[in-house]
Design an enzyme around this catalytic site. Structure first.
Site, PDB file in Angstrom:
ATOM      1  CD  GLU A   1     -24.966 -22.804  25.271  1.00  0.00           C
ATOM      2  OE1 GLU A   1     -25.238 -21.612  25.393  1.00  0.00           O
ATOM      3  OE2 GLU A   1     -23.835 -23.219  24.929  1.00  0.00           O
TER       4      GLU A   1
ATOM      5  CG  ASP B   1     -25.574 -13.721  22.252  1.00  0.00           C
ATOM      6  OD1 ASP B   1     -24.782 -14.683  22.219  1.00  0.00           O
ATOM      7  OD2 ASP B   1     -26.570 -13.675  22.988  1.00  0.00           O
TER       8      ASP B   1
END
Ligand SMILES: Cc1ncc(COP(=O)(O)O)c(C=O)c1O
Lengths: 394, 254
Positions: B45, B56
């Site tokens: 990724e 995040d």
């Protein structure tokens, strides 16, 4: 017929709005989107909301003809006195409404972001009133420059969590609030302006609409006409402006002026004049105009006023800007400070630094004889005394 | 032929690693990919650093911040990825926020992604309704596949719809959380994985968020087709550098 200034089913005002949220927030946002209009329009809500606004907040707020200010600028200048609300700003109109919605949805834990601390105080206040747990996210920089409001929040029983990322201001406080919300989906995010994913912008606009609702009958009483010629309001996220414009947006004969913070100057690199510097993008779950670089990285804004120090505007305002329904102006730190000192000296009213930006455009406008102007006096300046004192001496 | 789909069809217990481009140093993007490939990571990724990464946690936020300070931008990322297009055989999945694509120019972005040999995108702030209304046709035009995330709160009806749109894999978010290593997988989480597995979706499921080491990876693989490790890897990379990537991967593969 539906107004041009109401969002469509996906939360779009023209090309702006929507709900660009991580999947984790989908159930929360959908629950609110499915219910908010029905709740707000219900008789039970309206009765309780109106009663609290009257007896607890102190509404209706006066519409005051500022005679000496009028004389100076050659217009009939009325001040919509949102500064006289309980907790000192328009923010409480929204928090009273949202706390009733939260209760109706069975939520017991409330989170909020705050810039100037006015929304944080207004949220902590309604949580105290309702006996609900309250956590407020606030940028580290704002915690320092708006210290009195931090103390008030704590006294009201709220937990104040510093946001230490990025510019450590309103944008980052909002990021932290959203991240906390993702991790605690049972909480109710009591957002402080007409920003965020749909339905938050529309919900907050509806709850602030009481400002222009009152203006209509107050102007009728005082001038014989419901409509002013011009309404002026400052814009951070845009909630006080949305409230002051709300019932006049459809009527093109009323000029709407939104004032953004130009910091050290619109093109100085230290500014928060989003409409002048921004481009289409996504911030805090909403497609709107925002300050960003060539690669879509959100830029750090600057303004002396914590409440206007935000790199975006709500999607309704992006739409008002693009369609030219509202005129966007700006005021620098120094212009705002001068306007605050002036209002204090000639009318005996100390405005919030945010509000001072709306006042600061008066010298830039050529008024017609007998022009009726309403300035939304969004808040009082108690929280800004330290900054005012420092700049007086300078 | 779609490299990632071949992999998903042929192999189980897939290990995927998330990393942030331009971190710890600007030029490290290609070195990290090569090292991950060499150490047998199944797919990678590739994180596009963003100023305001809402989904995040602190570790990935900090790495993004550092990468941006290093001077990373989308043009540099694309040229880095282009430079290893021939040598790299491991499927890459690009992860970024919608505003990056919007500002870059949606068509130009898609073209660049395809030119780099990438077929799969993860955009955590692109919800299904916006995908349907504004992006599905665009992605189809470029042969790009969007990965949808599901969470413990996603309704069964919605999971079925996501399954019907999925051409690569479904990203199963392990808990109600932003990214960040948690340490353990709870009974509640396992019940949720079992519930998803029992739905017998047509798509392969990969578990991510909170997977950090051998035990959590093994648990995730017992209930899905593989798992993605992000923050724990970024932490290791930050403190031990690109040269020591093997020390992180080997125990997980063991
Ligand atoms: C007194 C006052 N006016 C205006 C604002 C700006 O917010 P908005 O644009 O949502 O009205 C704030 C925000 O903190 C405020 O405290």
């Amino acid at each position: 017929m539906k107004s041009k200034f109401q969002p469509d089913e996906n939360g779009y005002f023209g090309q702006y709005g929507g709900a660009f949220i991580p999947e984790l927030l989908h159930p929360n946002v959908k629950e609110l989107a499915d219910n908010y209009i029905q709740i707000i329009e219900s008789e039970a809500f309206q009765t309780e909301y109106k009663a609290l606004l009257k007896d607890y907040v102190g509404r209706p707020t006066p519409l005051y003809l500022a005679k000496r200010l009028s004389q100076k600028y050659g217009a009939h200048i009325y001040l919509k006195r949102e500064d006289l609300n309980h907790t000192g700003a328009h923010k409480v109109n929204n928090t009273i409404g949202q706390i009733l919605i939260a209760k109706k949805l069975g939520k017991t834990k409330i989170i909020a972001e705050t810039g100037a601390g006015q929304h944080g105080v207004a949220t902590a206040t309604v949580c105290a009133l309702m006996g609900l747990e309250c956590t407020v996210f606030m940028g580290e920089k704002d915690i320092v420059r708006q210290a009195p409001n931090v103390a008030r929040m704590k006294m009201l029983g709220a937990k104040v969590v510093p946001a230490t990322s990025g510019s450590k201001t309103l944008k980052d406080a909002t990021n932290e609030a959203i991240r906390y919300w993702i991790q605690n989906p049972a909480t109710f995010y009591l957002i402080g302006s007409v920003v965020g994913p749909h339905p938050h912008p529309d919900m907050v606009a509806r709850l602030q609409a009481v400002i222009s609702e009152e203006m209509k009958w107050q102007l009728k009483e005082k001038t014989g006409k419901e409509n002013p010629d011009t309404i002026i309001a400052c814009v951070g996220g845009g909630s006080n402006a949305a409230g002051a414009f709300y019932h006049y947006m459809e009527d093109q004969t009323v000029e709407l002026i939104a004032v953004e913070a130009a910091g050290l100057g619109v093109y100085s690199g230290e500014s928060a004049a989003t409409s002048q510097l921004g481009e289409v993008g996504i911030i805090h779950g909403s497609k709107t105009i925002l300050m960003q670089d060539a690669y879509g990285q959100i830029q750090e804004p600057y303004s002396i006023s914590a409440g206007l120090d935000y790199p975006g505007v709500g999607p309704l305002h992006a739409h008002l800007f693009e369609t030219k329904r509202a005129k966007f102006m700006s005021a620098t730190d120094n212009e705002a400070l001068a306007a605050a000192y002036e209002l204090t000296k000639i009318e005996g009213i100390i405005p919030a630094l945010e509000t001072a930006h709306a006042l600061a455009v008066l010298p830039k406008i050529k008024f017609k004889k007998d022009q009726v102007v309403v300035i939304n006096l969004s808040g009082r300046g108690d929280k800004d005394l330290e900054i005012f004192i420092k700049n007086l001496e300078a | 032929m779609k490299k990632l789909n071949t992999l998903l069809a042929q192999k189980e217990n897939l290990l995927s690693i998330y990393f942030t481009c331009g971190y710890p140093e600007l030029a490290d993007t290609t070195a990290v990919i090569s090292a991950l490939e060499k150490n047998g990571v199944d797919f990678i990724e590739v994180g596009l650093p963003y100023s305001d990464p809402l989904a995040d946690g602190p570790t990935i936020q900090d790495s993004s911040q550092k990468a941006l300070e290093n001077g990373i931008n989308l043009d540099i990322v694309f040229s880095q990825l282009m430079s290893i297009k021939q040598s790299n055989q491991t499927p890459l999945v690009l992860m970024g926020y919608l505003n990056q694509m919007l500002k870059y120019g949606e068509e130009k972005f898609c073209q660049q992604v395809v030119d780099c040999g990438i077929e799969t995108l993860i955009i955590p702030d692109l919800p299904m309704v916006e995908f349907e209304n504004h992006y599905q046709a665009l992605f189809d035009k470029y042969g790009l596949t969007n990965v949808f995330l599901i969470t413990p709160n996603t309704s069964e009806e919605r999971i079925r719809k996501i399954d019907s749109y999925t051409k690569a894999f479904i990203y199963v978010v392990a808990s109600s959380s932003i990214t960040g290593a948690k340490g353990e997988i709870s009974k509640e989480q396992i019940d949720y994985f079992i519930r998803i597995k029992a739905m017998q979706l047509k798509s392969k499921c990969i578990i991510g968020f909170g997977i950090s080491d051998k035990p959590t990876f093994t648990t995730a693989c017992a209930h899905a087709h593989g798992a993605i490790i992000g923050s724990a890897f970024i932490k290791h990379l930050g403190s031990h550098g690109v040269e020591n990537i093997a020390a992180f991967i080997a125990p997980i593969k063991a």
